[in-house]
Design an enzyme around this catalytic site. Structure first.
Site, PDB file in Angstrom:
ATOM      1  N   GLU A   1       0.824  -1.207   0.000  1.00  0.00           N
ATOM      2  CA  GLU A   1       0.000   0.000   0.000  1.00  0.00           C
ATOM      3  C   GLU A   1       0.862   1.262   0.000  1.00  0.00           C
ATOM      4  O   GLU A   1       1.796   1.404   0.805  1.00  0.00           O
ATOM      5  CB  GLU A   1      -0.928   0.015   1.215  1.00  0.00           C
ATOM      6  CG  GLU A   1      -1.883   1.209   1.237  1.00  0.00           C
ATOM      7  CD  GLU A   1      -2.887   1.140   2.363  1.00  0.00           C
ATOM      8  OE1 GLU A   1      -3.384   2.197   2.765  1.00  0.00           O
ATOM      9  OE2 GLU A   1      -3.170   0.018   2.845  1.00  0.00           O
TER      10      GLU A   1
ATOM     11  N   LYS B   1      -7.466  -0.234  11.487  1.00  0.00           N
ATOM     12  CA  LYS B   1      -6.834  -0.723  10.262  1.00  0.00           C
ATOM     13  C   LYS B   1      -5.550   0.058  10.008  1.00  0.00           C
ATOM     14  O   LYS B   1      -4.528  -0.507   9.587  1.00  0.00           O
ATOM     15  CB  LYS B   1      -7.803  -0.571   9.076  1.00  0.00           C
ATOM     16  CG  LYS B   1      -7.308  -1.212   7.777  1.00  0.00           C
ATOM     17  CD  LYS B   1      -6.535  -0.261   6.898  1.00  0.00           C
ATOM     18  CE  LYS B   1      -6.120  -0.922   5.592  1.00  0.00           C
ATOM     19  NZ  LYS B   1      -5.301  -0.029   4.743  1.00  0.00           N
TER      20      LYS B   1
ATOM     21  N   ASP C   1       3.183 -14.581  11.966  1.00  0.00           N
ATOM     22  CA  ASP C   1       1.816 -14.851  11.521  1.00  0.00           C
ATOM     23  C   ASP C   1       0.969 -13.588  11.678  1.00  0.00           C
ATOM     24  O   ASP C   1       0.378 -13.351  12.729  1.00  0.00           O
ATOM     25  CB  ASP C   1       1.232 -15.998  12.347  1.00  0.00           C
ATOM     26  CG  ASP C   1      -0.130 -16.465  11.842  1.00  0.00           C
ATOM     27  OD1 ASP C   1      -0.730 -15.766  11.003  1.00  0.00           O
ATOM     28  OD2 ASP C   1      -0.601 -17.523  12.297  1.00  0.00           O
TER      29      ASP C   1
ATOM     30  N   HIS D   1      -1.264  10.609   0.549  1.00  0.00           N
ATOM     31  CA  HIS D   1      -1.540   9.278   0.022  1.00  0.00           C
ATOM     32  C   HIS D   1      -1.705   9.310  -1.492  1.00  0.00           C
ATOM     33  O   HIS D   1      -1.193   8.435  -2.197  1.00  0.00           O
ATOM     34  CB  HIS D   1      -2.799   8.720   0.675  1.00  0.00           C
ATOM     35  CG  HIS D   1      -3.157   7.346   0.211  1.00  0.00           C
ATOM     36  ND1 HIS D   1      -2.474   6.219   0.632  1.00  0.00           N
ATOM     37  CD2 HIS D   1      -4.112   6.910  -0.654  1.00  0.00           C
ATOM     38  CE1 HIS D   1      -3.003   5.157   0.055  1.00  0.00           C
ATOM     39  NE2 HIS D   1      -3.999   5.541  -0.715  1.00  0.00           N
TER      40      HIS D   1
END
Length: 453
Positions: free
Chosen positions: A95, A278, A294, A392
């Site tokens: 991202e 998130k 993991d 972004h």
């Protein structure tokens, strides 16, 4: 549980995480600088130069039906000071702007001394489900009566862990009711030392299954670890001086106020909290992937912990202190390892751990929590001031330029700049700009300016 000892090494000039202008350098120069500050050998740097450092022969041992390998970008987050020690942080993520945001958040926190990180407790949980019993009280009494014996049985299955100072530390019994009856669940608490511990814990509780059935008369159901590692919590904190948050059109105290308001929104509203968290995991997951841990277990545990009081809330908290500065705190379950499994079998995972100074599992969890807090700080600061899209979309525009067919650095930069300037960042517009660039005066200008051609 007492805090685990933290590294006491002071930051040194050759180990600084402050690499000004690192993002402006070409790849070879970045790698050379990385080798200087992290002690990576030429052979190790060579791994980073290959498109895939994982040979297929290794990939075949990791998963079933392997047909190849899949590469993701590996970047370095800079500016991190954690427990008084400078740390370069490897992040594997696709991202745009994630690495830049983590580095910027770390720079803001650095102005207040960086991050402090510590383990609040460090025990994995294994669960054994007991069903079809006559008296729950009797079953619970039998388990409590044989507590020492059960702990001994669990530890006998892991002599290597015992030699390293780990092992089963405690067991708890929970009584769960449901519409058709009830069940009893035994929780085994295990110190796995520097291992993530899934196989260790699962082996231990498998060992307890038959003895529990024999002594209680109950039917043993599931025997499996829990990824809600709320006995393995890590805390990261930071102070950001209000002056470090000052912007051209907004004083620092106003930015502090807006960040606290943004946090409050995430605390009371699960719709906002989901995106807020998130963003935190945007920082944590890439470090987990880079080190062979993991990340799916980490995600599951974090989100379950965020809903521990019955409503999904923000994992982090932000407040204004008595001096007017911004303070942040992040607490979440983080079960990670630095020995065994992929962390030692994947050549790039080993390299990434070395790049961070070969941290213990406790230190790695502190690094990951600090990166999550930095990522969160950077995101909510942008949201509360100029908006998240400004930074972004600059990165996203480069991806769109590539999709439109830009092939050189000069073309990508020019098309991306025009997309951001126009405010229409889409592939169709990028294609129009690229055609004009290649056929018109823009291309001549790039050549004259020495940026292309």
């Amino acid at each position: 549980m007492a805090d685990k000892p933290q590294p006491d090494a002071a930051p040194t000039a050759d180990r600084s995480s402050r690499l000004p202008g690192f993002y402006k350098l070409d790849r070879d120069t970045r790698l050379a600088m990385l080798g200087e500050v992290s002690g990576l050998s030429e052979e190790e740097l060579g791994l980073l130069r290959t498109e895939s450092a994982l040979p297929f022969s290794s990939a075949e041992t990791f998963i079933e039906n392997a047909v190849g390998t899949f590469s993701l970008p590996l970047g370095i987050a800079t500016n991190f000071t954690i427990n008084g020690r400078d740390t370069l942080v490897p992040m594997v993520v696709e991202e745009s702007s994630v690495v830049a945001a983590a580095s910027f958040g770390a720079k803001l926190a650095r102005a207040g001394g960086g991050f402090q990180a510590r383990l609040l407790n460090d025990l994995m949980i294994g669960q054994v489900q007991l069903l079809d019993f006559d008296s729950a009280d009797d079953v619970i009494g039998i388990i409590e009566q044989h507590r020492g014996f059960l702990l001994q049985l669990a530890n006998e299955s892991q002599p290597g862990l015992i030699r390293r100072g780990g092992g089963a530390r405690d067991l708890k019994v929970r009584r769960l009711r449901h519409p058709k009856g009830e069940m009893i669940v035994l929780h085994l608490h295990v110190d796995c030392k520097d291992a993530m511990g899934a196989n260790i814990v699962n082996t231990m509780i498998e060992r307890l299954g038959k003895p529990l059935a024999d002594m209680t008369g109950a039917r043993v159901g599931l025997k499996i670890l829990s990824n809600l590692a709320d006995q393995q919590l890590v805390e990261a904190t930071c102070i950001v001086p209000k002056d470090a948050l000052t912007q051209p059109n907004m004083p620092g105290y106003a930015v502090v106020k807006r960040i606290v308001e943004a946090y409050t929104f995430a605390f009371i509203d699960p719709y906002r909290a989901t995106t807020h968290n998130k963003g935190i995991m945007n920082g944590i997951d890439p470090v987990a992937i880079a080190t062979g841990n993991d990340w799916r277990a980490v995600e599951a545990g974090a989100h379950a912990y965020a809903a521990r009081d019955g409503q999904y809330r923000s994992l982090s908290e932000w407040w204004r202190d008595e001096t007017g500065d911004l303070r942040g705190r992040l607490v979440l379950p983080l079960s990670v390892g630095t020995v065994g499994g992929v962390t030692k079998l994947h050549p790039t995972a080993k390299l990434c751990l070395k790049l961070m100074g070969n941290p213990s599992a406790a230190e790695l969890s502190g690094i990951m929590a600090s990166v999550g807090l930095a990522q969160n700080l950077s995101a909510i600061r942008a949201l509360a001031t100029e908006g998240i899209q400004q930074g972004h979309m600059k990165m996203h525009a480069k991806n769109i330029a590539l999709l439109a067919g830009a092939t050189t650095d000069a073309e990508v930069a020019y098309v991306a700049d025009q997309l951001v300037s126009d405010g229409h960042i889409n592939a169709e517009r990028a294609g129009q700009i690229l055609v004009k660039l290649r056929n018109g005066s823009a291309g001549d200008r790039l050549t004259r300016d020495g940026e292309g051609g």
